[in-house]
Scaffold this motif. Structure first.
Motif, PDB file in Angstrom:
ATOM      1  N   SER A   1       0.818  -1.233   0.000  1.00  0.00           N
ATOM      2  CA  SER A   1       0.000   0.000   0.000  1.00  0.00           C
ATOM      3  C   SER A   1       0.843   1.271   0.000  1.00  0.00           C
ATOM      4  O   SER A   1       0.315   2.355   0.232  1.00  0.00           O
ATOM      5  CB  SER A   1      -0.972   0.027   1.193  1.00  0.00           C
ATOM      6  OG  SER A   1      -1.893  -1.034   1.093  1.00  0.00           O
ATOM      7  N   LEU A   2       2.144   1.158  -0.255  1.00  0.00           N
ATOM      8  CA  LEU A   2       3.015   2.336  -0.283  1.00  0.00           C
ATOM      9  C   LEU A   2       2.990   2.982  -1.662  1.00  0.00           C
ATOM     10  O   LEU A   2       2.766   2.322  -2.672  1.00  0.00           O
ATOM     11  CB  LEU A   2       4.451   1.949   0.077  1.00  0.00           C
ATOM     12  CG  LEU A   2       4.668   1.427   1.491  1.00  0.00           C
ATOM     13  CD1 LEU A   2       6.106   0.938   1.654  1.00  0.00           C
ATOM     14  CD2 LEU A   2       4.328   2.486   2.529  1.00  0.00           C
ATOM     15  N   ASP A   3       3.258   4.286  -1.691  1.00  0.00           N
ATOM     16  CA  ASP A   3       3.408   5.030  -2.935  1.00  0.00           C
ATOM     17  C   ASP A   3       4.896   5.179  -3.231  1.00  0.00           C
ATOM     18  O   ASP A   3       5.676   5.503  -2.335  1.00  0.00           O
ATOM     19  CB  ASP A   3       2.770   6.415  -2.822  1.00  0.00           C
ATOM     20  CG  ASP A   3       1.262   6.337  -2.671  1.00  0.00           C
ATOM     21  OD1 ASP A   3       0.626   5.534  -3.379  1.00  0.00           O
ATOM     22  OD2 ASP A   3       0.722   7.066  -1.827  1.00  0.00           O
ATOM     23  N   THR A   4       5.270   4.973  -4.476  1.00  0.00           N
ATOM     24  CA  THR A   4       6.669   5.089  -4.887  1.00  0.00           C
ATOM     25  C   THR A   4       6.939   6.514  -5.338  1.00  0.00           C
ATOM     26  O   THR A   4       6.319   7.002  -6.272  1.00  0.00           O
ATOM     27  CB  THR A   4       6.982   4.091  -6.009  1.00  0.00           C
ATOM     28  OG1 THR A   4       6.694   2.770  -5.539  1.00  0.00           O
ATOM     29  CG2 THR A   4       8.429   4.180  -6.441  1.00  0.00           C
ATOM     30  N   GLU A   5       7.887   7.179  -4.667  1.00  0.00           N
ATOM     31  CA  GLU A   5       8.275   8.550  -5.019  1.00  0.00           C
ATOM     32  C   GLU A   5       9.380   8.581  -6.057  1.00  0.00           C
ATOM     33  O   GLU A   5       9.398   9.452  -6.917  1.00  0.00           O
ATOM     34  CB  GLU A   5       8.757   9.296  -3.768  1.00  0.00           C
ATOM     35  CG  GLU A   5       7.688   9.547  -2.735  1.00  0.00           C
ATOM     36  CD  GLU A   5       8.249  10.280  -1.525  1.00  0.00           C
ATOM     37  OE1 GLU A   5       9.440  10.090  -1.180  1.00  0.00           O
ATOM     38  OE2 GLU A   5       7.493  11.049  -0.931  1.00  0.00           O
ATOM     39  N   ALA A   6      10.336   7.669  -5.936  1.00  0.00           N
ATOM     40  CA  ALA A   6      11.480   7.634  -6.847  1.00  0.00           C
ATOM     41  C   ALA A   6      11.870   6.185  -7.082  1.00  0.00           C
ATOM     42  O   ALA A   6      11.791   5.353  -6.173  1.00  0.00           O
ATOM     43  CB  ALA A   6      12.655   8.412  -6.268  1.00  0.00           C
ATOM     44  N   LEU A   7      12.293   5.902  -8.300  1.00  0.00           N
ATOM     45  CA  LEU A   7      12.615   4.546  -8.702  1.00  0.00           C
ATOM     46  C   LEU A   7      13.884   4.566  -9.527  1.00  0.00           C
ATOM     47  O   LEU A   7      14.020   5.394 -10.431  1.00  0.00           O
ATOM     48  CB  LEU A   7      11.445   4.014  -9.540  1.00  0.00           C
ATOM     49  CG  LEU A   7      11.312   2.535  -9.797  1.00  0.00           C
ATOM     50  CD1 LEU A   7      11.159   1.762  -8.491  1.00  0.00           C
ATOM     51  CD2 LEU A   7      10.108   2.291 -10.692  1.00  0.00           C
ATOM     52  N   SER A   8      14.827   3.669  -9.216  1.00  0.00           N
ATOM     53  CA  SER A   8      16.032   3.569 -10.042  1.00  0.00           C
ATOM     54  C   SER A   8      16.441   2.103 -10.183  1.00  0.00           C
ATOM     55  O   SER A   8      16.347   1.330  -9.229  1.00  0.00           O
ATOM     56  CB  SER A   8      17.178   4.399  -9.450  1.00  0.00           C
ATOM     57  OG  SER A   8      17.461   3.983  -8.134  1.00  0.00           O
ATOM     58  N   LEU A   9      16.885   1.761 -11.376  1.00  0.00           N
ATOM     59  CA  LEU A   9      17.321   0.398 -11.659  1.00  0.00           C
ATOM     60  C   LEU A   9      18.578   0.096 -10.852  1.00  0.00           C
ATOM     61  O   LEU A   9      19.538   0.867 -10.866  1.00  0.00           O
ATOM     62  CB  LEU A   9      17.596   0.238 -13.159  1.00  0.00           C
ATOM     63  CG  LEU A   9      18.071  -1.137 -13.608  1.00  0.00           C
ATOM     64  CD1 LEU A   9      17.012  -2.194 -13.344  1.00  0.00           C
ATOM     65  CD2 LEU A   9      18.443  -1.099 -15.083  1.00  0.00           C
ATOM     66  N   MET A  10      18.577  -1.027 -10.162  1.00  0.00           N
ATOM     67  CA  MET A  10      19.721  -1.423  -9.339  1.00  0.00           C
ATOM     68  C   MET A  10      20.540  -2.514 -10.011  1.00  0.00           C
ATOM     69  O   MET A  10      21.751  -2.419 -10.093  1.00  0.00           O
ATOM     70  CB  MET A  10      19.203  -1.975  -8.013  1.00  0.00           C
ATOM     71  CG  MET A  10      19.540  -1.293  -6.730  1.00  0.00           C
ATOM     72  SD  MET A  10      20.699   0.029  -6.698  1.00  0.00           S
ATOM     73  CE  MET A  10      22.241  -0.755  -6.664  1.00  0.00           C
ATOM     74  N   ALA A  11      19.870  -3.600 -10.440  1.00  0.00           N
ATOM     75  CA  ALA A  11      20.604  -4.752 -10.957  1.00  0.00           C
ATOM     76  C   ALA A  11      19.673  -5.662 -11.744  1.00  0.00           C
ATOM     77  O   ALA A  11      18.461  -5.628 -11.562  1.00  0.00           O
ATOM     78  CB  ALA A  11      21.222  -5.539  -9.798  1.00  0.00           C
ATOM     79  N   VAL A  12      20.292  -6.471 -12.585  1.00  0.00           N
ATOM     80  CA  VAL A  12      19.581  -7.534 -13.284  1.00  0.00           C
ATOM     81  C   VAL A  12      20.374  -8.810 -13.028  1.00  0.00           C
ATOM     82  O   VAL A  12      21.575  -8.853 -13.279  1.00  0.00           O
ATOM     83  CB  VAL A  12      19.476  -7.245 -14.798  1.00  0.00           C
ATOM     84  CG1 VAL A  12      18.814  -8.400 -15.523  1.00  0.00           C
ATOM     85  CG2 VAL A  12      18.731  -5.934 -15.045  1.00  0.00           C
ATOM     86  N   HIS A  13      19.699  -9.821 -12.478  1.00  0.00           N
ATOM     87  CA  HIS A  13      20.354 -11.088 -12.148  1.00  0.00           C
ATOM     88  C   HIS A  13      19.573 -12.255 -12.727  1.00  0.00           C
ATOM     89  O   HIS A  13      18.348 -12.216 -12.792  1.00  0.00           O
ATOM     90  CB  HIS A  13      20.419 -11.293 -10.623  1.00  0.00           C
ATOM     91  CG  HIS A  13      21.390 -10.403  -9.943  1.00  0.00           C
ATOM     92  ND1 HIS A  13      21.037  -9.195  -9.388  1.00  0.00           N
ATOM     93  CD2 HIS A  13      22.709 -10.538  -9.730  1.00  0.00           C
ATOM     94  CE1 HIS A  13      22.104  -8.637  -8.854  1.00  0.00           C
ATOM     95  NE2 HIS A  13      23.125  -9.429  -9.053  1.00  0.00           N
TER      96      HIS A  13
END
Length: 181
Positions: free
Chosen positions: A98-110
């Motif tokens: 139920s949280l709102d996302t303020e900022a998003l950034s790609l961290m990793a692909v595994h």
């Protein structure tokens, strides 16, 4: 589909699939194929989305209600048709916490070969009050320095995020070293 996730019968003509070697762009490849109509079951990895959810400077780890034991992990979910990975992880965070996302950034692909998945992990700075979906049974909010990582998929992404914050990741299977006195 069989218990291992692979098709047993052709979805086009219902003939039993067989492992057949056939020339492909990269050379001969053994795959489940239909001997009647030529259908190939490619068995490509499934994209899975994960989030290192940061709420008020702390990391949210959650326990899936279906998991045995007391393991807490990242918020994860499958990408749906018609959405970007970013849209998908925002949706998963909202659905599960139920949280709102303020900022998003790609961290990793595994890769997560055991489950035939590719995990795309984001760091998500969120706000709001945590209210878990029925899929999750409980959560913890931890200071980043207190987080313990695991040595696979999302745990490696979490370790990478901690290092980007100048922290030395600690792993669940780390054992204290004896004093050298």
């Amino acid at each position: 589909m069989s218990g291992d996730g692979a098709f047993r019968y052709c979805p086009q003509c219902a003939t039993a699939l067989r492992e057949i070697v056939q020339a492909e762009d990269g050379g001969d490849k053994r795959r489940l194929r239909c001997p009647a109509c030529g259908y190939t079951h490619w068995n490509n990895p499934t994209p899975v989305l994960a989030a290192i959810v940061e709420l008020d400077g702390r990391v949210l780890l959650a326990r899936n209600a279906a998991w045995p034991g007391r393991f807490f992990g990242l918020i994860t979910g499958f990408m749906e048709a018609g959405e970007t990975p970013e849209e998908g992880i925002r949706r998963e965070i909202t659905e599960e916490t139920s949280l709102d996302t303020e900022a998003l950034s790609l961290m990793a692909v595994h890769d997560f070969q055991r489950m035939n998945q590719v995990i795309i992990t984001y760091h998500a700075r969120c706000r709001g009050e945590v209210r878990l979906s029925p899929e999750l049974s409980e959560y913890r909010l931890l200071e980043p320095a207190a987080v313990r990582c695991w040595r696979a998929g999302t745990g490696l992404a979490l370790a990478q995020w901690l290092m980007s914050r100048g922290l030395q990741p600690q792993f669940l299977d780390d054992t204290p070293k004896a004093d050298a006195a």
